[in-house]
Design an enzyme around this catalytic site. Structure first.
Site, PDB file in Angstrom:
ATOM      1  CG  LEU A 118      -1.867  -1.194   1.344  1.00  0.00           C
ATOM      2  CD1 LEU A 118      -2.687  -1.114   2.626  1.00  0.00           C
ATOM      3  CD2 LEU A 118      -2.776  -1.307   0.130  1.00  0.00           C
ATOM      4  CB  CYS A 119       4.403   1.728  -0.205  1.00  0.00           C
ATOM      5  SG  CYS A 119       5.717   2.951  -0.135  1.00  0.00           S
TER       6      CYS A 119
END
Length: 189
Positions: free
Chosen positions: A64-65
Site C-alpha cells: 500500500l506504499c
C-alpha cells in the site's frame, strides 16, 4: 597476589588479541549474506546460500506504499539480468506506515497478480529495530548509516556475499545507477 579483576582483565585481553590475530591470519571469516534465509511467501525457505557467488538485490516491500509500483521495475530488472545469475528478493514488511497490513494472500495478490512478479518473495518480516530479521540486523551492522528508512529500500549484495551498494527507496529499480551496479557485480562473478 593477583586479584580476580586483574586475572579477568588479563584473560579478556589475551582472548581479544587471539581473535585479532586469527582475523589477521584469515583464521576466522566474517558472516556473509549467504548465511541467511527467509521464509518464503509460498511456505518454503529462500536460502541465500543457494545464490552463493551471485549478486542479489534484497528489497523491503509493501503493498500500500506510494513506491509499490516499483514492483514492476524490480521485475524488469530481474528479467534483464537473471539469465546471468542475478536475483531479486522481495521482503514484505509492515514497518513503515503500516503499509503491508495484509497476510499472504493480500501480498501475493499485489506482487504476483497486480505487478506480475516472478522473483522470490519472502513472507512478511520485520526489517528495522531489535526484532528485525537477522539479515537486516547483519546489513545494519555492515552499513549503519544506510538502514531502511521506508519501504523499497534496496541492498545489493555482491558476489562475495557482502553489501556492495545501498539504494534509497526513491531510487527506481530501473535507474542507471542500479543497473550499472548490478552489471558490475555480475562482472565480478
Amino acid at each position: 597476589m593477583l586479584n580476580r579483576r586483574t586475572v579477568l582483565t588479563a584473560a579478556l585481553v589475551a582472548t581479544a588479541a587471539s581473535a585479532t590475530r586469527a582475523l589477521a591470519d584469515g583464521g576466522m571469516s566474517r558472516i556473509s549474506a549467504y548465511a541467511f534465509s527467509f521464509p518464503a511467501l509460498s511456505g518454503d525457505d529462500i536460502r541465500l546460500a543457494a545464490f552463493t557467488g551471485k549478486p542479489l538485490l534484497v528489497v523491503n516491500t509493501a503493498s500500500l506504499c506510494g513506491y509499490t509500483p516499483q514492483y514492476a521495475g524490480l521485475q524488469e530488472l530481474w528479467s534483464e539480468f537473471r539469465e546471468r545469475g542475478f536475483t531479486v528478493i522481495g521482503v514484505p514488511s509492515n514497518d513503515f506506515g503500516s503499509q503491508e497490513p495484509g497476510g499472504t494472500s493480500e501480498i501475493s495478490e499485489t506482487a504476483h497478480h497486480q505487478y506480475g512478479v516472478t522473483f522470490p518473495i519472502a513472507a512478511k518480516a520485520i526489517v528495522v529495530g531489535p526484532m528485525a530479521h537477522p539479515f537486516y540486523k547483519w546489513a545494519a551492522d555492515a552499513r549503519p548509516r544506510e538502514v531502511p528508512r521506508w519501504n523499497f529500500h534496496k541492498y545489493l549484495i555482491g558476489c562475495d556475499g557482502y553489501v556492495a551498494e545501498v539504494f534509497a527507496s526513491a531510487v527506481e529499480p530501473t535507474d542507471t545507477r542500479i543497473k550499472m551496479a548490478v552489471a558490475k557485480a555480475l562482472a565480478d562473478s
